[in-house]
Design a protein around this motif. Structure first.
Motif, PDB file in Angstrom:
ATOM      1  N   VAL A   1       0.847  -1.196   0.000  1.00 44.35           N
ATOM      2  CA  VAL A   1       0.000   0.000   0.000  1.00 44.35           C
ATOM      3  C   VAL A   1       0.880   1.243   0.000  1.00 44.35           C
ATOM      4  CG1 VAL A   1      -1.775   1.247   1.276  1.00 44.35           C
ATOM      5  CG2 VAL A   1      -1.808  -1.239   1.225  1.00 44.35           C
ATOM      6  N   PRO A   2       0.614   2.194  -0.881  1.00 44.89           N
ATOM      7  CA  PRO A   2       1.405   3.426  -0.902  1.00 44.89           C
ATOM      8  C   PRO A   2       1.229   4.217   0.385  1.00 44.89           C
ATOM      9  CG  PRO A   2      -0.045   3.290  -2.818  1.00 44.89           C
ATOM     10  CD  PRO A   2      -0.415   2.166  -1.896  1.00 44.89           C
ATOM     11  N   GLU A   3       2.220   5.017   0.693  1.00 39.73           N
ATOM     12  CA  GLU A   3       2.128   5.882   1.864  1.00 39.73           C
ATOM     13  C   GLU A   3       0.991   6.870   1.642  1.00 39.73           C
ATOM     14  OE1 GLU A   3       4.861   9.351   3.767  1.00 39.73           O
ATOM     15  OE2 GLU A   3       5.868   7.524   3.118  1.00 39.73           O
ATOM     16  N   PRO A   4       0.061   6.984   2.605  1.00 37.72           N
ATOM     17  CA  PRO A   4      -1.083   7.882   2.404  1.00 37.72           C
ATOM     18  C   PRO A   4      -0.669   9.348   2.468  1.00 37.72           C
ATOM     19  CG  PRO A   4      -1.130   6.968   4.607  1.00 37.72           C
ATOM     20  CD  PRO A   4       0.023   6.306   3.886  1.00 37.72           C
ATOM     21  N   HIS A   5      -1.456  10.151   1.816  1.00 38.51           N
ATOM     22  CA  HIS A   5      -1.241  11.593   1.845  1.00 38.51           C
ATOM     23  C   HIS A   5      -2.221  12.187   2.855  1.00 38.51           C
ATOM     24  CE1 HIS A   5      -0.558  15.675   0.527  1.00 38.51           C
ATOM     25  NE2 HIS A   5      -1.864  15.830   0.530  1.00 38.51           N
ATOM     26  N   THR A   6      -1.758  13.092   3.661  1.00 34.41           N
ATOM     27  CA  THR A   6      -2.663  13.754   4.598  1.00 34.41           C
ATOM     28  C   THR A   6      -2.852  15.205   4.163  1.00 34.41           C
ATOM     29  OG1 THR A   6      -0.839  14.340   6.055  1.00 34.41           O
ATOM     30  CG2 THR A   6      -1.997  12.289   6.533  1.00 34.41           C
ATOM     31  N   GLY A   7      -3.983  15.756   4.496  1.00 34.00           N
ATOM     32  CA  GLY A   7      -4.270  17.134   4.109  1.00 34.00           C
ATOM     33  C   GLY A   7      -5.011  17.179   2.789  1.00 34.00           C
ATOM     34  N   TRP A   8      -5.360  18.367   2.401  1.00 34.61           N
ATOM     35  CA  TRP A   8      -6.132  18.529   1.178  1.00 34.61           C
ATOM     36  C   TRP A   8      -5.221  18.682  -0.034  1.00 34.61           C
ATOM     37  CZ3 TRP A   8      -5.925  23.003  -1.773  1.00 34.61           C
ATOM     38  CH2 TRP A   8      -5.300  24.091  -1.182  1.00 34.61           C
ATOM     39  N   THR A   9      -5.777  18.445  -1.207  1.00 33.67           N
ATOM     40  CA  THR A   9      -5.049  18.613  -2.468  1.00 33.67           C
ATOM     41  C   THR A   9      -5.952  19.338  -3.457  1.00 33.67           C
ATOM     42  OG1 THR A   9      -5.797  16.520  -3.399  1.00 33.67           O
ATOM     43  CG2 THR A   9      -3.760  16.466  -2.105  1.00 33.67           C
ATOM     44  N   PHE A  10      -5.364  19.812  -4.540  1.00 35.54           N
ATOM     45  CA  PHE A  10      -6.134  20.529  -5.551  1.00 35.54           C
ATOM     46  C   PHE A  10      -6.889  19.594  -6.483  1.00 35.54           C
ATOM     47  CE2 PHE A  10      -3.211  23.954  -4.428  1.00 35.54           C
ATOM     48  CZ  PHE A  10      -4.093  25.006  -4.344  1.00 35.54           C
ATOM     49  N   LEU A  11      -6.404  18.388  -6.658  1.00 38.87           N
ATOM     50  CA  LEU A  11      -7.007  17.468  -7.617  1.00 38.87           C
ATOM     51  C   LEU A  11      -7.618  16.262  -6.936  1.00 38.87           C
ATOM     52  CD1 LEU A  11      -4.152  17.417 -10.274  1.00 38.87           C
ATOM     53  CD2 LEU A  11      -6.241  18.766 -10.303  1.00 38.87           C
ATOM     54  N   THR A  12      -8.665  15.733  -7.538  1.00 42.94           N
ATOM     55  CA  THR A  12      -9.256  14.497  -7.038  1.00 42.94           C
ATOM     56  C   THR A  12      -8.436  13.317  -7.548  1.00 42.94           C
ATOM     57  OG1 THR A  12     -10.675  14.144  -8.954  1.00 42.94           O
ATOM     58  CG2 THR A  12     -11.573  15.509  -7.164  1.00 42.94           C
ATOM     59  N   ASN A  13      -8.628  12.174  -6.911  1.00 44.66           N
ATOM     60  CA  ASN A  13      -7.963  10.960  -7.377  1.00 44.66           C
ATOM     61  C   ASN A  13      -8.450  10.569  -8.767  1.00 44.66           C
ATOM     62  OD1 ASN A  13      -6.407  10.738  -5.073  1.00 44.66           O
ATOM     63  ND2 ASN A  13      -7.890   9.434  -4.028  1.00 44.66           N
ATOM     64  N   HIS A  14      -9.697  10.863  -9.081  1.00 37.04           N
ATOM     65  CA  HIS A  14     -10.222  10.582 -10.422  1.00 37.04           C
ATOM     66  C   HIS A  14      -9.450  11.375 -11.477  1.00 37.04           C
ATOM     67  CE1 HIS A  14     -13.423   8.668  -8.192  1.00 37.04           C
ATOM     68  NE2 HIS A  14     -13.995   8.261  -9.317  1.00 37.04           N
ATOM     69  N   ALA A  15      -9.184  12.646 -11.200  1.00 39.85           N
ATOM     70  CA  ALA A  15      -8.414  13.471 -12.142  1.00 39.85           C
ATOM     71  C   ALA A  15      -6.990  12.938 -12.279  1.00 39.85           C
ATOM     72  CB  ALA A  15      -8.395  14.922 -11.685  1.00 39.85           C
ATOM     73  N   ARG A  16      -6.380  12.529 -11.178  1.00 37.81           N
ATOM     74  CA  ARG A  16      -5.017  11.986 -11.228  1.00 37.81           C
ATOM     75  C   ARG A  16      -4.949  10.724 -12.071  1.00 37.81           C
ATOM     76  NH1 ARG A  16      -5.269  13.424  -5.812  1.00 37.81           N
ATOM     77  NH2 ARG A  16      -3.951  15.207  -5.378  1.00 37.81           N
ATOM     78  N   VAL A  17      -5.904   9.815 -11.857  1.00 35.53           N
ATOM     79  CA  VAL A  17      -5.920   8.564 -12.619  1.00 35.53           C
ATOM     80  C   VAL A  17      -6.146   8.859 -14.095  1.00 35.53           C
ATOM     81  CG1 VAL A  17      -7.221   6.422 -13.000  1.00 35.53           C
ATOM     82  CG2 VAL A  17      -6.560   7.096 -10.673  1.00 35.53           C
ATOM     83  N   LEU A  18      -7.075   9.743 -14.404  1.00 36.47           N
ATOM     84  CA  LEU A  18      -7.339  10.084 -15.804  1.00 36.47           C
ATOM     85  C   LEU A  18      -6.100  10.698 -16.454  1.00 36.47           C
ATOM     86  CD1 LEU A  18      -9.717   9.842 -17.757  1.00 36.47           C
ATOM     87  CD2 LEU A  18     -10.290  12.200 -17.228  1.00 36.47           C
ATOM     88  N   ALA A  19      -5.388  11.564 -15.745  1.00 34.55           N
ATOM     89  CA  ALA A  19      -4.162  12.166 -16.291  1.00 34.55           C
ATOM     90  C   ALA A  19      -3.079  11.115 -16.482  1.00 34.55           C
ATOM     91  CB  ALA A  19      -3.673  13.278 -15.366  1.00 34.55           C
ATOM     92  N   ALA A  20      -2.969  10.164 -15.568  1.00 35.80           N
ATOM     93  CA  ALA A  20      -1.975   9.093 -15.718  1.00 35.80           C
ATOM     94  C   ALA A  20      -2.276   8.247 -16.942  1.00 35.80           C
ATOM     95  CB  ALA A  20      -1.932   8.226 -14.460  1.00 35.80           C
TER      96      ALA A  20
END
Length: 122
Positions: free
Chosen positions: A4-23
């Protein structure tokens, strides 16, 4: 990256859906394992996101042997009312760039931040 990847804490500008789509836009033949590592998500989370994106018509795939090739519908409009009329292609144009640009940006970032103080120009 194993496990399991190290989790990120706090807020971000992008959703995970946007990240996956960009990847996927970066590599239409990317394996779920590679997308998960790139986005710092679990493979299970990436599978769920891909299913969401396919269910709503943003993404489709064809199976070629053991490889999936993904197709993104660039004209599909973003879901949130605040982005009414904005197509996926517009979002991806901001997020997707080749590895050379990423390397250049990462190397330039520390010097571009400066010392955090604002200076007025004369």
């Amino acid at each position: 990256m194993d496990g399991v990847p190290e989790p990120h804490t706090g807020w971000t500008f992008l959703t995970n859906h946007a990240r996956v789509l960009a990847a996927i836009a970066d590599n239409h033949n990317a394996r779920i394992r590679d997308i998960a590592a790139h986005c710092r998500l679990t493979e299970r989370a990436v599978q769920k996101i891909i299913a969401d994106l396919e269910q709503d018509g943003y993404l489709s795939h064809t199976r070629e042997g053991r490889t999936n090739t993904y197709q993104i519908d660039p004209g599909k409009v973003l879901r949130h009312p605040a982005e009414s009329g904005l197509a996926v292609a517009s979002l991806l144009s901001l997020l997707v760039h080749d590895e050379a640009d990423r390397t250049d940006s990462a190397q330039a970032a520390p010097s571009a931040q400066g010392d955090g103080r604002h200076h007025a120009s004369a």
